[in-house]
Motif scaffolding. Structure first.
Motif, PDB file in Angstrom:
ATOM      1  N   ILE A 110      59.911   9.224 -42.494  1.00 11.15           N
ATOM      2  CA  ILE A 110      59.793   9.885 -41.189  1.00 11.15           C
ATOM      3  C   ILE A 110      60.848   9.370 -40.217  1.00 11.15           C
ATOM      4  O   ILE A 110      61.304  10.102 -39.332  1.00 11.15           O
ATOM      5  CB  ILE A 110      58.378   9.739 -40.601  1.00 11.15           C
ATOM      6  CG1 ILE A 110      58.062   8.290 -40.249  1.00 11.15           C
ATOM      7  CG2 ILE A 110      57.341  10.305 -41.548  1.00 11.15           C
ATOM      8  CD1 ILE A 110      56.777   8.133 -39.443  1.00 11.15           C
ATOM      9  N   GLN A 113      63.847  11.365 -40.473  1.00 11.48           N
ATOM     10  CA  GLN A 113      63.713  12.678 -39.843  1.00 11.48           C
ATOM     11  C   GLN A 113      63.661  12.590 -38.317  1.00 11.48           C
ATOM     12  O   GLN A 113      63.486  13.603 -37.646  1.00 11.48           O
ATOM     13  CB  GLN A 113      62.445  13.372 -40.360  1.00 11.48           C
ATOM     14  CG  GLN A 113      62.432  13.609 -41.853  1.00 11.48           C
ATOM     15  CD  GLN A 113      63.603  14.450 -42.324  1.00 11.48           C
ATOM     16  OE1 GLN A 113      63.988  15.407 -41.660  1.00 11.48           O
ATOM     17  NE2 GLN A 113      64.173  14.095 -43.475  1.00 11.48           N
ATOM     18  N   TYR A 115      61.573  10.422 -36.436  1.00 15.92           N
ATOM     19  CA  TYR A 115      60.281  10.026 -35.878  1.00 15.92           C
ATOM     20  C   TYR A 115      60.109   8.520 -36.075  1.00 15.92           C
ATOM     21  O   TYR A 115      60.367   8.001 -37.153  1.00 15.92           O
ATOM     22  CB  TYR A 115      59.143  10.797 -36.549  1.00 15.92           C
ATOM     23  CG  TYR A 115      59.395  12.286 -36.549  1.00 15.92           C
ATOM     24  CD1 TYR A 115      59.376  13.013 -35.362  1.00 15.92           C
ATOM     25  CD2 TYR A 115      59.701  12.960 -37.732  1.00 15.92           C
ATOM     26  CE1 TYR A 115      59.642  14.373 -35.344  1.00 15.92           C
ATOM     27  CE2 TYR A 115      59.965  14.316 -37.733  1.00 15.92           C
ATOM     28  CZ  TYR A 115      59.938  15.023 -36.537  1.00 15.92           C
ATOM     29  OH  TYR A 115      60.205  16.371 -36.530  1.00 15.92           O
ATOM     30  N   ILE A 200      54.491  14.972 -40.929  1.00 13.57           N
ATOM     31  CA  ILE A 200      55.365  15.613 -39.945  1.00 13.57           C
ATOM     32  C   ILE A 200      54.755  16.920 -39.453  1.00 13.57           C
ATOM     33  O   ILE A 200      54.683  17.183 -38.246  1.00 13.57           O
ATOM     34  CB  ILE A 200      56.756  15.849 -40.551  1.00 13.57           C
ATOM     35  CG1 ILE A 200      57.406  14.503 -40.906  1.00 13.57           C
ATOM     36  CG2 ILE A 200      57.647  16.637 -39.591  1.00 13.57           C
ATOM     37  CD1 ILE A 200      58.727  14.619 -41.646  1.00 13.57           C
TER      38      ILE A 200
END
Length: 376
Positions: A110, A113, A115, A200
């Motif tokens: 994550i 991505q 995050y 997500i």
């Protein structure tokens, strides 16, 4: 294809600034052009393959920090002549290492991505993260595990084969999977990509759930406001009628008192006339005149006709005592609300799910108010 996934609509559904909830046009339930299934596939392509490294040579910063602190704890533990379980390192057991490897893989995924996970505990059972404006968390632990910061939660020999469950918290949607656990056929590691994608997409699911719930709550609040306004008008009208009745009773009581006073005044006048007609003694003429003057003055004071008290009463009479204005006022308010709600029937896009059912219920409640209290 874009390398970014945007969660939530820029023109997000909102009714901020509505001061008159009763007549507010709420509009149709919020809709979403892209199904969650399509979002899942887009995220899956962006996430790609997720692997679980065998060691922590490329650990996420938070995991590396945990291991660093735990190594210091191990050295201090081994250096003590007397060793107690509460001083033992947290992550020595094979089960704990397996758990950290899975957490590390999810955190790295994550983070890649965009995050950022967070952890505050020394012996965490999982970690928190944020997708857009949605706060979420994930637990990676034994299904019945209790964790403490002051001591280790696992014996050093605890096997890696102990059950492990991964749970995403913060999503209130029964149709969206948020839990994976070991079974006799496979381990949670076999679902690492599904878990990472769900972590997500959970942000979008939570966002959609919240705004649909906001819409439903607003409809329910409007129905409640209509009912409270109806009750308020009913109380006001009941008070108005009670006041009118009290005023009318006071006028009638005053009228009856004046009529009685008028009769008493005439009785005094008749009595004075009878006394004068029956008196023949010339020696008492002066006394008779004095008494007559006094008695007639009392009759005049007592008689409301002499003082024109009826004229004062006539100026305080209601223009139309039998006319009731409360029902038209309340009907106008309810009609305005129904008009706002019925505008939704012309909307081209209306959900087929819970939100639509809530709208239908709100319309039925509003129509019931009009039917029950106004008879149409």
């Amino acid at each position: 294809m874009s390398d970014r996934v945007t969660f939530g609509d820029d023109g997000r559904w909102s009714y901020q600034g509505q001061t008159d909830l009763i007549t507010a046009v709420i509009g149709p339930a919020p809709t979403f052009h892209e199904p969650i299934e399509a979002v899942v596939e887009r995220v899956r392509k962006l996430v790609g393959k997720v692997t679980i490294p065998r060691d922590f040579s490329k650990a996420h910063g938070l995991i590396a920090k945990l291991l660093e602190v735990d190594a210091q704890r191990r050295d201090a533990y081994l250096a003590k002549p007397y060793r107690y379980s509460w001083d033992a390192p947290y992550f020595e057991a094979p089960f704990e290492k397996r758990r950290l490897r899975l957490m590390n893989a999810l955190m790295v995924c994550i983070h890649r991505q965009g995050y950022h996970p967070t952890m505050r505990e020394k012996n965490p059972g999982g970690f928190s993260y944020r997708v857009g404006q949605q706060d979420l968390s994930v637990s990676v632990d034994h299904p019945k595990q209790d964790r403490y910061s002051h001591r280790s939660s696992s014996d050093a020999m605890r096997p890696a084969s102990d059950p492990l469950v991964v749970t995403i918290y913060g999503v209130n949607d029964q149709t969206f999977r948020t839990k994976w656990e070991d079974t006799a056929k496979d381990k949670v590691e076999a679902h690492i990509e599904d878990i990472a994608v769900a972590m997500i997409v959970a942000g979008e699911v939570k966002y959609r759930t919240q705004i649909v719930l906001q819409h439903t709550n607003l409809i329910e609040r409007q129905a409640k406001a209509i009912e409270e306004r109806r009750q308020q008008l009913e109380r006001e009208e009941r008070g108005r009628l009670e006041q009118l009745a009290a005023e009318q009773k006071a006028r009638i009581d005053s009228l009856l008192r004046d009529a009685a006073a008028h009769r008493q005044a005439n009785d005094i006048r008749d009595y004075v006339a009878a006394v004068r007609n029956s008196t023949t003694d010339d020696n008492s003429i002066q006394e008779l005149e004095n008494w007559t003057h006094w008695a007639l003055v009392q009759a005049k004071v007592l008689d409301p006709i002499s003082s024109n008290r009826w004229l004062d009463q006539s100026q305080n009479l209601p223009n139309d005592p039998g006319k009731d204005q409360s029902a038209p006022r309340l009907a106008a308010i309810v009609d305005a609300v129904l008009g706002a709600i019925e505008q939704r029937e012309d909307a081209k896009e209306i959900d087929d799910g819970t939100a639509l059912n809530s709208v239908a219920k709100a319309e039925a409640r509003a129509k019931a108010v009009r039917r029950i209290f106004f008879g149409y």
